[in-house]
Design an enzyme around this catalytic site. Sequence first.
Site, PDB file in Angstrom:
ATOM      1  N   SER A   1      11.776  22.719 -14.246  1.00 46.81           N
ATOM      2  CA  SER A   1      12.460  24.026 -13.871  1.00 46.81           C
ATOM      3  C   SER A   1      13.838  23.821 -14.481  1.00 46.81           C
ATOM      4  O   SER A   1      14.478  25.027 -14.776  1.00 46.81           O
ATOM      5  CB  SER A   1      12.563  24.379 -12.580  1.00 46.81           C
ATOM      6  OG  SER A   1      13.075  23.592 -11.618  1.00 46.81           O
TER       7      SER A   1
ATOM      8  N   SER B   1      11.401   6.505 -15.268  1.00 48.81           N
ATOM      9  CA  SER B   1      11.960   5.610 -14.595  1.00 48.81           C
ATOM     10  C   SER B   1      13.211   5.729 -14.624  1.00 48.81           C
ATOM     11  O   SER B   1      13.933   6.872 -14.617  1.00 48.81           O
ATOM     12  CB  SER B   1      11.368   4.394 -14.757  1.00 48.81           C
ATOM     13  OG  SER B   1      12.023   3.202 -14.021  1.00 48.81           O
TER      14      SER B   1
ATOM     15  N   TYR C   1      17.611   4.309  -4.011  1.00 51.40           N
ATOM     16  CA  TYR C   1      17.247   4.868  -5.568  1.00 51.40           C
ATOM     17  C   TYR C   1      16.640   3.992  -6.295  1.00 51.40           C
ATOM     18  O   TYR C   1      15.872   4.066  -7.010  1.00 51.40           O
ATOM     19  CB  TYR C   1      18.240   5.786  -6.115  1.00 51.40           C
ATOM     20  CG  TYR C   1      17.982   6.393  -7.543  1.00 51.40           C
ATOM     21  CD1 TYR C   1      17.186   7.523  -7.558  1.00 51.40           C
ATOM     22  CD2 TYR C   1      18.546   5.788  -8.853  1.00 51.40           C
ATOM     23  CE1 TYR C   1      16.950   8.080  -9.074  1.00 51.40           C
ATOM     24  CE2 TYR C   1      18.266   6.203  -9.770  1.00 51.40           C
ATOM     25  CZ  TYR C   1      17.285   7.399  -9.854  1.00 51.40           C
ATOM     26  OH  TYR C   1      17.031   8.077 -11.155  1.00 51.40           O
TER      27      TYR C   1
ATOM     28  N   LYS D   1      13.088   3.212  -8.264  1.00 48.78           N
ATOM     29  CA  LYS D   1      12.576   2.979  -9.658  1.00 48.78           C
ATOM     30  C   LYS D   1      11.917   1.537  -9.934  1.00 48.78           C
ATOM     31  O   LYS D   1      11.083   1.511 -10.834  1.00 48.78           O
ATOM     32  CB  LYS D   1      13.713   3.086 -10.369  1.00 48.78           C
ATOM     33  CG  LYS D   1      14.482   4.638 -10.326  1.00 48.78           C
ATOM     34  CD  LYS D   1      13.342   5.808 -10.892  1.00 48.78           C
ATOM     35  CE  LYS D   1      13.687   7.057 -10.920  1.00 48.78           C
ATOM     36  NZ  LYS D   1      12.711   8.062 -11.321  1.00 48.78           N
TER      37      LYS D   1
END
Length: 270
Positions: free
Chosen positions: A13, A131, A145, A149
Amino acid sequence: MSSSSVVVVTGASSGIGRVAAEMFVARGCRVFGTARDLRKAPALPGVEFVEMDVREEGSVQAGIESIIDRATRIDVLVNNAGMMMIGAVEETATAEAAELFDTNVFGMLRTTRAVLPYMRQQRRGRIVNVSSVLGVLPAPYMGLYSATKHAVEGLSESLDHEVRQFGIRATLVQPAFTRTNLDANAPRARERIADYDRERDLVALSVADSVNSAPEPHGVAGTIVEAALGPWRMRCTPPGEASLLTKLRRFMPAGPVDASLRKKLGLGAS
């Protein structure tokens, strides 16, 4: 991979996913873009939007089945949907960490599991997992975070070993900061511990500066398209800072890399 491939891009989006979807259309692909809320997904010529929340098993299954009903196959899956957060590890509640993993890792797992039966049946396919350079070069105050990853990196390598027997390959794209809402609007961990205020605020300011000066999503999106349609490589890194940072991590001693990272973030050398 043929330019007439059927491509699914999650998180299409806005940002990287939206630009990648547009580029796939330009390459002659039939493109399905997913969005959690179709009302917030502006129309994009050539892209068929499907409502899908990667955090919900039923939503993912229904979305993928609707694409199969319309296109009969899926040749490329781009796992792009994700979220970010800034905060010290100690400040990050288990529930916040779980939310990050639910989107960035388990969301990727849900969509991959939903698509693989069709790819195995057709004996071909490409799975592109987005990634981050933080998946190989962790940064302070982005620990959870970075952890998601790192998980994506390991999952993707294992996946590629397992599915290549079916003519399917998995690959990784490792962008650095990009001028998108994901980076610009990264939330902070809700619990604030005063002892971390100075450094956390320095890092947040550095991230904001990096995003403001970062390139638009087109370079990353172009890398995604090549990773999907071009010759297979396990890791594909966009040109510029992302490529430089991954090379530094691979070839430079840990000490200088550590010092350079702290200097860039405005932290002390200790």
